[in-house]
Design a protein around this motif. Structure first.
Motif, PDB file in Angstrom:
ATOM      1  N   ARG A 102     -38.711  24.676  44.736  1.00 57.83           N
ATOM      2  CA  ARG A 102     -40.071  24.342  45.154  1.00 57.83           C
ATOM      3  C   ARG A 102     -41.073  24.973  44.200  1.00 57.83           C
ATOM      4  NH1 ARG A 102     -41.807  24.288  51.290  1.00 57.83           N
ATOM      5  NH2 ARG A 102     -41.591  22.042  50.960  1.00 57.83           N
ATOM      6  N   ASP A 103     -42.062  24.185  43.810  1.00 54.06           N
ATOM      7  CA  ASP A 103     -43.204  24.681  43.017  1.00 54.06           C
ATOM      8  C   ASP A 103     -42.751  25.430  41.768  1.00 54.06           C
ATOM      9  OD1 ASP A 103     -44.898  23.600  44.917  1.00 54.06           O
ATOM     10  OD2 ASP A 103     -45.053  25.469  46.050  1.00 54.06           O
ATOM     11  N   GLY A 104     -41.782  24.854  41.068  1.00 50.94           N
ATOM     12  CA  GLY A 104     -41.366  25.425  39.791  1.00 50.94           C
ATOM     13  C   GLY A 104     -40.418  26.596  39.879  1.00 50.94           C
ATOM     14  N   LYS A 105     -40.016  26.966  41.084  1.00 48.38           N
ATOM     15  CA  LYS A 105     -39.114  28.098  41.260  1.00 48.38           C
ATOM     16  C   LYS A 105     -37.806  27.640  41.897  1.00 48.38           C
ATOM     17  CE  LYS A 105     -41.817  31.473  39.832  1.00 48.38           C
ATOM     18  NZ  LYS A 105     -41.471  32.332  38.657  1.00 48.38           N
ATOM     19  N   TYR A 106     -36.725  28.302  41.471  1.00 43.53           N
ATOM     20  CA  TYR A 106     -35.393  28.043  42.015  1.00 43.53           C
ATOM     21  C   TYR A 106     -35.005  29.194  42.936  1.00 43.53           C
ATOM     22  CZ  TYR A 106     -35.325  24.752  38.140  1.00 43.53           C
ATOM     23  OH  TYR A 106     -35.643  23.745  37.268  1.00 43.53           O
ATOM     24  N   TYR A 107     -34.436  28.843  44.085  1.00 40.64           N
ATOM     25  CA  TYR A 107     -34.081  29.848  45.083  1.00 40.64           C
ATOM     26  C   TYR A 107     -32.596  29.767  45.405  1.00 40.64           C
ATOM     27  CZ  TYR A 107     -39.131  30.046  45.766  1.00 40.64           C
ATOM     28  OH  TYR A 107     -40.485  30.177  45.556  1.00 40.64           O
ATOM     29  N   ILE A 108     -32.014  30.917  45.638  1.00 40.38           N
ATOM     30  CA  ILE A 108     -30.647  31.030  46.146  1.00 40.38           C
ATOM     31  C   ILE A 108     -30.690  31.889  47.411  1.00 40.38           C
ATOM     32  CG2 ILE A 108     -28.409  32.145  45.780  1.00 40.38           C
ATOM     33  CD1 ILE A 108     -28.465  29.545  44.418  1.00 40.38           C
ATOM     34  N   TYR A 109     -30.183  31.321  48.500  1.00 39.39           N
ATOM     35  CA  TYR A 109     -30.038  32.050  49.751  1.00 39.39           C
ATOM     36  C   TYR A 109     -28.562  32.409  49.884  1.00 39.39           C
ATOM     37  CZ  TYR A 109     -34.625  30.006  50.461  1.00 39.39           C
ATOM     38  OH  TYR A 109     -35.945  29.631  50.289  1.00 39.39           O
ATOM     39  N   PHE A 110     -28.280  33.647  50.247  1.00 36.58           N
ATOM     40  CA  PHE A 110     -26.902  34.130  50.192  1.00 36.58           C
ATOM     41  C   PHE A 110     -26.635  35.072  51.357  1.00 36.58           C
ATOM     42  CE2 PHE A 110     -29.716  36.841  47.797  1.00 36.58           C
ATOM     43  CZ  PHE A 110     -29.382  38.127  48.206  1.00 36.58           C
ATOM     44  N   GLY A 111     -25.382  35.178  51.739  1.00 35.62           N
ATOM     45  CA  GLY A 111     -24.959  36.178  52.709  1.00 35.62           C
ATOM     46  C   GLY A 111     -24.487  37.420  51.981  1.00 35.62           C
ATOM     47  N   ALA A 112     -24.720  38.588  52.589  1.00 35.61           N
ATOM     48  CA  ALA A 112     -24.288  39.832  51.961  1.00 35.61           C
ATOM     49  C   ALA A 112     -23.926  40.864  53.022  1.00 35.61           C
ATOM     50  CB  ALA A 112     -25.379  40.392  51.047  1.00 35.61           C
TER      51      ALA A 112
END
Length: 502
Positions: A102-112
């Motif tokens: 979104r809006d030029g940014k890449y996101y990674i959602y992760f479990g930890a």
């Protein structure tokens, strides 16, 4: 996720990837080498992307890799896009990445950290984190310095997240382990949670038999929630789905329809999926992990994809795990060479063909981890040795057991071709053969071979698939491994395809 809503729209890159219309991974499953699991997908910069877990014991799951491809055949590995060094609070493991853009940014959602119920209250930190990058291959860095979701809500362990952006721009995060699933809204900044109209942050959506791994897909205005059932280390791991008119369901208590499960001829433990939707088409692939038949370690999982078809009423047809390998990716992932240790001179891919070398009559076998009984087994073969010796041949192995002990101790069957114009079927168990001569087989020419083995009947076709050149009955034909073999010669194989015969 709905890939059309997770597509990078950066002006500097082509927006649409190539239209790829396959029935399964044409260059073989697993489609990349290594132990990986829990894949999610995206389309960025005109490429298909897969983001998986690095599937090792928790203490070794300290990094995430990614893979990208223009055609779903040739894959580029992007190593270490996120590591625990980039997340100060991640001490034990990172897994199940979910991408978003979104809006030029890449996101990674992760479990930890794999926190358990009660641990957050005791001061343990873990749950679902979010990291951000300027490009899809990273490097990703922790966006908020703490878990985005770090507590149990509605008894759902904060793991196995999927992010879905709807057509109106609203982003949702679906997640949950320990047999409970929640959905929450993400704010436009993608790193904080919003509330629903009733003031709550988390809504439980747990379907019946849900275990983990939710995945949201939107098609023709309908919302498909997919999830995994069964135990992740067991053969009963599988995928089910349910459909609703809203991204919020109702899914709670709904009984799902099972679409992917183990196949005793191909693989076990198939689940935790993502979906690839080829933009502008009705072509969908289910991307998932599974465990090879001979592997028993829980972490030994591999990445695969197969075509996912819809019925006219919008329901999803059961997914069939197919076996193919065109070798057009230049690799022989999933194949093992026997006798073991002979890979260096025994087999490798040359010019999109599996080249198998044998310098003696003891032969070289290259096999898949399959267990077919009734089957139709096809491949192309090029013989590069014109010897008239009946023992010099190359062809297909099927129904084989004890294959690791070498050709002379293998049970099963071998359908071989000789450049002298001979076709034979050999019972590897007792060494007996049935032979025909005068078949038009020449060296350095590609020949199409098909073996039909149904019940006691075994038929071998060469080039002309209407009439077999050799047929016999065998009461000992049983389930076993498939492979290719060469005896005292070099042969090149291509376009392998194995399907259960009815």
């Amino acid at each position: 996720m709905a890939l059309a809503n997770n597509t990078d729209t950066t002006d500097d890159y082509p927006q649409q990837p190539a239209v790829v219309n396959y029935t399964t991974s044409e260059a073989g499953n697993p489609f990349v080498d290594g132990w990986y699991a829990d894949p999610d997908t995206a389309i960025y910069q005109g490429r298909y992307w897969v983001f998986p877990t690095s599937s090792y014991v928790y203490e070794e799951q300290t990094y995430l890799d990614a893979f990208s491809s223009l055609d779903l055949i040739d894959w580029i590995k992007h190593p270490n896009i996120l590591t625990t060094k980039d997340v100060t609070w991640a001490k034990k493991a990172v897994w199940a990445p979910a991408p978003a853009f979104r809006d030029g940014k890449y996101y990674i959602y992760f479990g930890a950290n794999d926190i358990q119920e009660g641990e957050p209250e005791q001061g343990f930190i873990g749950g679902i984190g979010v990291a951000v990058a300027d490009q899809p291959q990273g490097p990703y860095v922790d966006a908020i310095g703490k878990p985005l979701i770090g507590t149990y809500n509605n008894s759902a362990q904060p793991i196995d997240q999927d992010v879905f952006i709807d057509d109106d721009g609203q982003a949702y995060i679906y997640y949950g382990g320990h047999s409970h699933a929640n959905v929450a809204k993400l704010k436009e900044d993608m790193i904080s949670l919003d509330t629903f109209e009733d003031g709550t942050t988390f809504k439980e959506i747990t379907p019946k038999d849900y275990v983990e791994g939710p995945q949201m897909l939107k098609r023709n205005g309908k919302y498909y929630l997919m999830w995994s059932e069964g135990g992740w280390t067991g053969p009963d791991y599988r995928v089910s789905y349910a459909v609703a008119d809203s991204p919020l369901g109702p899914f709670l208590g709904v009984t799902g329809t099972r679409i992917l499960q183990q196949d005793s001829a191909v693989a076990k433990g198939s689940g935790h999926n993502g979906v690839i939707h080829v933009p502008g088409t009705d072509i969908y692939y289910i991307v998932y992990h599974r465990r090879p038949l001979s592997e028993n370690a829980g972490e030994h999982r591999v990445l695969c994809y197969d075509r996912m078809y819809f019925n006219e009423d919008g329901s999803i047809k059961p997914v069939k795990m197919l076996v193919k390998d065109s070798f057009t990716d230049g690799d022989m992932v999933g194949w093992k060479t026997y006798p073991e240790g002979s890979e260096a001179e025994g087999a490798h891919v040359v010019d999109n063909k599996l080249e198998v070398k044998s310098r003696s009559m003891s032969g070289t076998i290259v096999a898949l981890d399959t267990n077919f009984t009734d089957q139709t087994y096809e491949a192309t073969v090029i013989l590069s040795n014109s010897s008239a010796d009946v023992g010099t041949s190359a062809g297909l192995i099927f129904g084989a057991t004890n294959i690791a002990s070498g050709p002379y101790k293998t049970n099963g069957y071998y359908a071989g071709l000789s450049a002298a114009g001979r076709v034979l079927v050999t019972n590897l168990g007792d060494g007996t053969s049935v032979l025909v001569e005068g078949v038009d087989i020449k060296p350095d020419i590609e020949h199409h071979v098909r073996v039909s083995a149904i019940g006691a009947n075994i038929s071998v076709f060469v080039n002309d698939f209407t009439s077999p050149v050799l047929a016999l009955d065998s009461s000992t034909h049983a389930a076993g491994t498939n492979g290719v073999a060469a005896f005292n010669m070099t042969a090149r194989f291509g376009n392998v395809s194995i399907a259960e015969a009815s």
